[in-house]
Design a protein around this motif. Structure first.
Motif, short mmCIF file in Angstrom:
data_model
loop_
_atom_site.label_atom_id
_atom_site.label_comp_id
_atom_site.label_asym_id
_atom_site.label_seq_id
_atom_site.Cartn_x
_atom_site.Cartn_y
_atom_site.Cartn_z
N UNK A 286 0.91 -1.08 -0.12
CA UNK A 286 -0.05 0.11 -0.14
C UNK A 286 0.94 1.54 0.01
N UNK A 287 2.01 1.26 -0.71
CA UNK A 287 2.70 2.38 -0.95
C UNK A 287 2.66 3.02 -2.24
N UNK A 288 2.45 4.40 -2.09
CA UNK A 288 2.69 5.28 -3.61
C UNK A 288 4.08 5.04 -4.28
N UNK A 289 4.01 5.28 -5.40
CA UNK A 289 5.20 5.21 -6.17
C UNK A 289 5.47 6.63 -6.70
N UNK A 290 4.59 7.53 -6.66
CA UNK A 290 4.79 8.75 -7.17
C UNK A 290 3.99 9.64 -6.55
N UNK A 291 4.33 10.91 -6.58
CA UNK A 291 3.53 12.14 -5.82
C UNK A 291 2.16 12.22 -6.43
N UNK A 292 1.00 12.27 -5.43
CA UNK A 292 -0.25 12.44 -5.79
C UNK A 292 -1.08 10.94 -6.08
N UNK A 293 -0.35 9.90 -5.62
CA UNK A 293 -1.01 8.55 -6.07
C UNK A 293 -1.91 8.21 -4.71
N UNK A 294 -3.26 7.98 -5.03
CA UNK A 294 -4.09 7.76 -3.94
C UNK A 294 -4.46 6.53 -3.86
N UNK A 295 -3.94 5.60 -4.72
CA UNK A 295 -4.30 4.29 -4.99
C UNK A 295 -3.32 3.47 -4.25
N UNK A 296 -1.95 3.75 -4.22
CA UNK A 296 -0.89 3.23 -3.67
C UNK A 296 -0.89 1.54 -3.79
N UNK A 297 -0.55 1.17 -4.94
CA UNK A 297 -0.50 -0.04 -5.16
C UNK A 297 0.92 -0.98 -4.88
N UNK A 298 1.74 -0.08 -4.73
CA UNK A 298 3.15 -0.77 -4.53
C UNK A 298 3.46 -1.30 -3.14
#
Ligand code: SF4
Length: 573
Positions: A286-298
């Motif tokens: 549940x980590x974001x890979x880029x700024x502004x990601x709200x899905x956080x699939x990483x």
């Protein structure tokens, strides 16, 4: 601004954005510049080819997941047009610096290596001698220590330096680790041919992105963020590895070099197992890979001692380095993933290549330790290491393997086209080669036209051509806007994209305009490939997919060529 970097003459030219590029961004812009400026018949690793970096039209804004970076060039792997995009922090910083594109031109005649240092004051070409031969992890650390740990770093590892056709370009993530990759098509080799080791982006003091109607833009973005948070919980909690089980159940998880559709060891490489290990070892999902990601699939995956090993570890890697190689050990797959990220290799291409090597009998299916050793040989530059890093097509030919799962020389992604027929149509018809990211027709997906507004059985040929076409168009929209495709390639989201572009640029686009813009990207890419010598004969799968039945459902790829030609008619090229 657009920056042209002549890497031979060591000159940087800053130019205003031409008017006809105003509404182009990301893949739309990289592909248009390639068609406008690059001879389609040039050698991919020669001086005439160009490498283009472009954030999307909405990059750097508060629109969710809008920070993808598109990198484009004539592909050393497919010999056709290529765009590969990824998350990470680079695109957001470039957009905030008001950089619409960087075009890397020409080729040095000596062995000097350089990096680019980008800030609000412009672009500086700096010497990179000290960091040549380093992996992406060491390169990132070196530049973070030298400048700041807040910079974004785009880099190549030894694979790119050696101009291997499976070489990727890495981008640092939110933690400054080189885990995000523009992996497909060998663009890392193109960067290596220009002797460019890295691009360092410091956005300190950047003025940020100009938005015509800020209030409206933020309103639309805010609403969308709420929707994404509530509808994408599955991706946040489980990530793309949750695709292993459904693909296995449907009988289309590539196994033992695309010989079976189910893998006995699937439960050892699925998301349940992955999450169990992540939790045991203090990792995180549940980590974001880029700024502004709200899905956080990483995620963060730790090794057996609880130390960080890798991130990413997506479905594609699990399918192709796992099931496709008969490997059921997540630790080995994670080590392979880490090694590829560090050397700078596409995990998909390498998973397909290892499957082909196993079919040749050089090593056995399921032998993860030997597979890992083979990947290490790419860094050691043994003959075999050099060969496999050129990808599945060449490796298969040299080893005398007949069943080589590639289209336009690029390894097929983690969906057997016999069991996922719409995605098979995408592999065939996309100018990008076999690439699910060009239009992935997973079960449950629908298109935007009345005739595609229905859920199809993805294992039957009916309707798959239309579905693939719609998804290819909507994916092109995501790619030119700068969105991660996980926001959803849907008609509704094309409408939201139009509204956001209108609020940012002060224009009046509607969904139909956005569809046309997506189609135009596909047309441009087709024209480039036609000029490069591609014909209808290149638009097909390897023969065995048409007659070799895929156990256990005994499916073959049976979408007719006549149907497939419809794509050409609808795109009107
Ligand atoms: S959804 Fe996943 S891949 Fe997409 S931007 Fe977020 S973390 Fe990255």
């Amino acid at each position: 601004m657009i920056f042209r970097v002549d890497i031979k003459e060591k000159k940087v030219l800053e130019q205003e954005v031409p008017e006809n590029y105003n509404f182009l961004g990301g893949r739309g812009l990289t592909s248009k510049i390639l068609l406008d400026e690059v001879d389609p018949n040039c050698e991919p690793l020669g001086y005439k080819n160009k490498l283009i970096f472009a954030p999307g039209l909405l990059g750097g804004t508060s629109a969710p997941c809008s920070g993808r970076l598109s990198i484009g060039g004539k592909s050393p792997l497919t010999n056709g047009i290529k765009e590969s995009n990824s998350g990470g922090t680079a695109a957001t910083k470039l957009a905030k610096l008001d950089i619409k594109a960087i075009i890397l031109e020409n080729q040095p005649e000596n062995d000097e290596w350089h990096s680019l240092k980008i800030s609000k004051d412009g672009i500086e070409i700096i010497d990179a001698t000290d960091i040549v031969s380093a992996g992406n992890y060491e390169t990132a650390k070196y530049y973070q220590n030298k400048y700041s740990n807040k910079i974004a770093i785009i880099s190549i590892g030894p694979a790119g330096e050696n101009q291997y056709q499976a070489a990727s370009i890495s981008i640092t993530d939110m933690k400054g680790l080189p885990t995000r990759h523009c992996a497909r098509g060998g663009l890392g080799a193109l960067m290596g041919s220009k002797k460019l080791k890295a691009i360092l982006i410091d956005d300190t003091g950047a003025l940020g992105v100009k938005i015509k109607d800020n209030i409206k833009f933020n309103q639309i973005a805010k609403e969308w963020i709420k929707t994404l948070i509530s509808t994408k919980k599955g991706l946040t909690e489980f990530g793309t590895p949750s695709t292993v089980d459904p693909m296995n159940a449907l009988g289309c998880l590539p196994t033992n070099n695309f010989s079976y559709g189910t893998f006995k060891g699937a439960s050892l490489i699925n998301s349940d197992k992955l999450l169990e290990i992540i939790e045991q070892r203090g990792g995180k999902q549940g980590i974001p890979c880029q700024p502004g990601c709200v899905i956080k699939c990483s995620r963060k995956f730790n090794d057996i001692n609880g130390n960080y090993l890798t991130s990413g570890l997506e479905y594609e890697t699990l399918a192709l380095m796992g099931a496709n190689c008969g490997i059921n050990d997540l630790d080995i797959i994670a080590q392979m993933n880490r090694l590829c990220d560090d050397i700078g290799l596409d995990t998909m291409e390498m998973g397909v290549t290892l499957g082909v090597i196993m079919e040749s009998g050089l090593i056995s299916f399921g032998d993860g330790k030997e597979a890992l050793k083979l990947l290490q040989q790419t860094r050691q530059k043994t003959i075999l290491g050099r060969l496999i890093a050129q990808g599945a097509a060449l490796t298969g030919k040299v080893l005398g393997v007949r069943r080589i799962p590639v289209v336009k020389n690029q390894g097929i992604s983690g969906y057997d086209p016999r069991g996922q027929k719409g995605t098979g149509v995408t592999y065939i018809t996309s100018s990008q080669g076999a690439d699910h990211t060009a239009g992935c027709c997973l079960p449950g997906r629908i298109g935007f036209r009345p005739e595609t507004n229905k859920i199809l059985d993805t294992q039957k040929p009916e309707g798959q051509v239309d579905l693939s076409l719609d998804l290819q168009i909507m994916t092109a929209v995501c790619d030119f806007a700068g969105f991660c495709v996980f926001v959803g390639t849907t008609k509704q989201n094309m409408g939201i994209t139009a509204e956001l572009i209108n609020a940012k640029y002060g224009c009046e686009l509607n969904t139909d305009d956005i569809v046309e813009m997506g189609k135009e990207v596909l047309r441009i890419e087709k024209i480039f490939n036609q000029k490069a010598g591609f014909t209808d004969n290149d638009d097909r799968l390897p023969e065995f997919f048409y007659y070799e039945k895929l156990p256990p459902k005994n499916l073959v790829f049976d979408v007719s060529e006549k149907e497939i030609k419809k794509v050409k008619g609808i795109l009107n090229y």
